[in-house]
Design a protein around this motif. Sequence first.
Motif, short mmCIF file in Angstrom:
data_model
loop_
_atom_site.label_atom_id
_atom_site.label_comp_id
_atom_site.label_asym_id
_atom_site.label_seq_id
_atom_site.Cartn_x
_atom_site.Cartn_y
_atom_site.Cartn_z
N ARG A 1 0.83 -1.19 0.00
CA ARG A 1 0.00 0.00 0.00
C ARG A 1 0.87 1.24 0.00
NH1 ARG A 1 -4.14 -2.00 4.75
NH2 ARG A 1 -4.87 -3.81 3.66
N LEU A 2 0.44 2.20 -0.79
CA LEU A 2 1.15 3.48 -0.80
C LEU A 2 0.23 4.54 -1.37
CD1 LEU A 2 1.90 3.98 -3.97
CD2 LEU A 2 3.83 2.51 -3.45
N MET A 3 0.69 5.76 -1.31
CA MET A 3 -0.10 6.87 -1.83
C MET A 3 0.33 7.20 -3.24
SD MET A 3 -2.17 7.66 0.46
CE MET A 3 -2.73 9.07 -0.45
N GLY A 4 -0.61 7.64 -4.04
CA GLY A 4 -0.32 8.08 -5.39
C GLY A 4 -0.33 9.60 -5.48
N SER A 5 0.06 10.12 -6.61
CA SER A 5 0.05 11.57 -6.83
C SER A 5 -0.56 11.86 -8.20
CB SER A 5 1.47 12.13 -6.79
OG SER A 5 2.02 11.97 -5.50
N HIS A 6 -1.42 12.83 -8.26
CA HIS A 6 -2.02 13.24 -9.51
C HIS A 6 -2.15 14.75 -9.51
CE1 HIS A 6 -2.89 9.12 -10.67
NE2 HIS A 6 -3.29 8.92 -9.44
N HIS A 7 -2.49 15.29 -10.65
CA HIS A 7 -2.54 16.74 -10.80
C HIS A 7 -3.71 17.34 -10.03
CE1 HIS A 7 -2.05 20.64 -12.58
NE2 HIS A 7 -3.29 20.63 -13.02
N LEU A 8 -3.43 18.39 -9.28
CA LEU A 8 -4.47 19.12 -8.54
C LEU A 8 -5.11 20.15 -9.46
CD1 LEU A 8 -5.94 20.08 -5.96
CD2 LEU A 8 -4.00 21.60 -5.57
N SER A 9 -6.43 20.18 -9.48
CA SER A 9 -7.12 21.22 -10.24
C SER A 9 -8.33 21.69 -9.47
CB SER A 9 -7.55 20.68 -11.61
OG SER A 9 -8.44 19.58 -11.45
N ALA A 10 -8.55 22.98 -9.46
CA ALA A 10 -9.72 23.53 -8.79
C ALA A 10 -10.96 23.21 -9.62
CB ALA A 10 -9.59 25.04 -8.62
N ALA A 11 -12.07 22.99 -8.96
CA ALA A 11 -13.30 22.66 -9.67
C ALA A 11 -14.49 23.00 -8.80
CB ALA A 11 -13.33 21.19 -10.05
N ARG A 12 -15.61 23.27 -9.44
CA ARG A 12 -16.84 23.47 -8.67
C ARG A 12 -17.23 22.12 -8.07
NH1 ARG A 12 -21.10 21.34 -11.28
NH2 ARG A 12 -20.90 20.91 -13.52
N PRO A 13 -18.02 22.11 -7.00
CA PRO A 13 -18.43 20.84 -6.39
C PRO A 13 -19.08 19.93 -7.42
CG PRO A 13 -19.02 22.67 -4.98
CD PRO A 13 -18.53 23.27 -6.26
N ASP A 14 -18.62 18.70 -7.45
CA ASP A 14 -19.12 17.77 -8.45
C ASP A 14 -19.34 16.43 -7.79
OD1 ASP A 14 -19.25 17.66 -11.67
OD2 ASP A 14 -18.59 15.73 -10.88
N ALA A 15 -20.21 15.62 -8.34
CA ALA A 15 -20.53 14.32 -7.77
C ALA A 15 -19.45 13.29 -8.04
CB ALA A 15 -21.87 13.83 -8.31
N SER A 16 -18.49 13.60 -8.91
CA SER A 16 -17.43 12.65 -9.21
C SER A 16 -16.13 13.38 -9.48
CB SER A 16 -17.81 11.79 -10.43
OG SER A 16 -16.79 10.87 -10.73
N THR A 17 -15.15 13.21 -8.61
CA THR A 17 -13.81 13.75 -8.81
C THR A 17 -12.85 12.94 -7.96
OG1 THR A 17 -12.36 15.68 -8.57
CG2 THR A 17 -14.15 15.49 -6.99
N ILE A 18 -11.64 12.72 -8.47
CA ILE A 18 -10.65 11.99 -7.69
C ILE A 18 -9.75 12.93 -6.90
CG2 ILE A 18 -10.64 10.02 -9.26
CD1 ILE A 18 -7.89 11.06 -10.27
N GLY A 19 -9.98 14.24 -7.01
CA GLY A 19 -9.21 15.18 -6.20
C GLY A 19 -9.26 16.58 -6.74
N SER A 20 -9.99 17.46 -6.06
CA SER A 20 -10.10 18.85 -6.47
C SER A 20 -10.07 19.75 -5.24
CB SER A 20 -11.41 19.10 -7.23
OG SER A 20 -11.47 18.34 -8.41
N ARG A 21 -9.59 20.95 -5.43
CA ARG A 21 -9.56 21.90 -4.33
C ARG A 21 -10.99 22.33 -4.00
NH1 ARG A 21 -8.67 27.54 -4.37
NH2 ARG A 21 -8.26 27.41 -6.61
N TRP A 22 -11.33 22.34 -2.72
CA TRP A 22 -12.66 22.75 -2.30
C TRP A 22 -12.70 24.27 -2.24
CZ3 TRP A 22 -17.25 20.62 -2.08
CH2 TRP A 22 -18.27 21.27 -1.38
N ILE A 23 -13.52 24.89 -3.11
CA ILE A 23 -13.53 26.35 -3.21
C ILE A 23 -14.89 26.93 -2.85
CG2 ILE A 23 -11.73 26.39 -4.97
CD1 ILE A 23 -13.89 26.68 -7.10
N THR A 24 -15.80 26.10 -2.38
CA THR A 24 -17.18 26.53 -2.14
C THR A 24 -17.42 27.05 -0.74
OG1 THR A 24 -17.85 24.87 -3.76
CG2 THR A 24 -19.59 25.81 -2.41
N GLY A 25 -16.55 26.74 0.19
CA GLY A 25 -16.76 27.16 1.58
C GLY A 25 -17.81 26.31 2.25
#
Length: 360
Positions: free
Chosen positions: A118-142
């Motif tokens: 077991r280990l951690m992976g790394s992928h590109h961070l991208s900001a996005a509006r709240p969505d029902a499906s994402t593997i990793g986005s910055r939370w910008i909605t408060g």
Amino acid sequence: MTLSTPLLAAAPLLAGLVGPALLGAAPGRQQAAPPAVAPAHTVQRSDIVEHVAARTAADQQRVLDYWTPERMAKALPIGLLDIVTNGDDLLSGLTGRADLSTTPDLSSRKADLSVPRRLMGSHHLSAARPDASTIGSRWITGGLVARTTGRVFLTVAGADFVCSASTVKSANRDVVVTAGHCVKDGAGEWAANWTFVPGYGTAGEHPYGQYTARRMFVAGPWSRSGDDNYDVGMVALATSRGKHVADAVGTQEIAFNPGRGGQAFGFGYPADPPYDGGDLVYCAGRLKDDPYGQTRDQGLGCDMTAGSSGGPWMTGFDANTGKGTITSLSSFKYSDDRRTMYGPYFGDSVKALFNTAQHA
């Protein structure tokens, strides 16, 4: 126990490796002396193990003084130490090393692995509006989740680590939930200098205060053997600026024995690249069972990295208000599926753990 790779993050002791801070318990290795915090004691109640942390106002102030901005900034992720622990303490092989500036030779240990690594992976961070499906986005909605989720700073065997946690609705208005490995080092020692910073800011701000742990709780199977099915910790906090944490930031609901599967949102403060620990990140999607059958955990598509350990998973989450019900948390990943995070099922043992903590 199964091979556990928590998503904890620590001081930058091993450069250039990808993954969470782990985990190695080499037999007979000396541990570093714990930091100078007033002695604590441990008691066992039923199959819940309790640790009394910063008991007095002086103890609490000593912990707060320990976490200078410089020390917090240095509590960054390190690389994966892929070592089978066999139920021993998870971090002593790392934090007890005399020289942590180079990567240890683990080739002889990898041949001994009997379960998927077991280990951690790394992928590109991208900001996005709240969505029902994402593997990793910055939370910008408060919303509420931006206040109730926070970073945890802790010390194990002389090394400083970071995790994530969330407040939960509780009788004493003091409880946060996090991963068991963010509270106690498996069968090893308890964390010291444990501090929760809700609503942690990009520049290291702590607008709602810093809350030290006064009592910590884990299930017996986690304390005895680091059983991944029980990788849950509950912490009763001291007040900050005269306020209970629930009164300062609010709380999320918590539920037990939920139906398996369904939609979930996971939150945390990943600190391994491409993340830096300064942003609240979320994953969203459908839950699935552990395909290896190694645990009763469920998986969520998620590329969050080290530092996200203990971050809350919520069902019935309302993206507009930031409110939901916590039914799991970030615990581990398998090396052959770096895009799936696994979290423990909140059954009766977690319910008992919570009930004990909320009356502490």
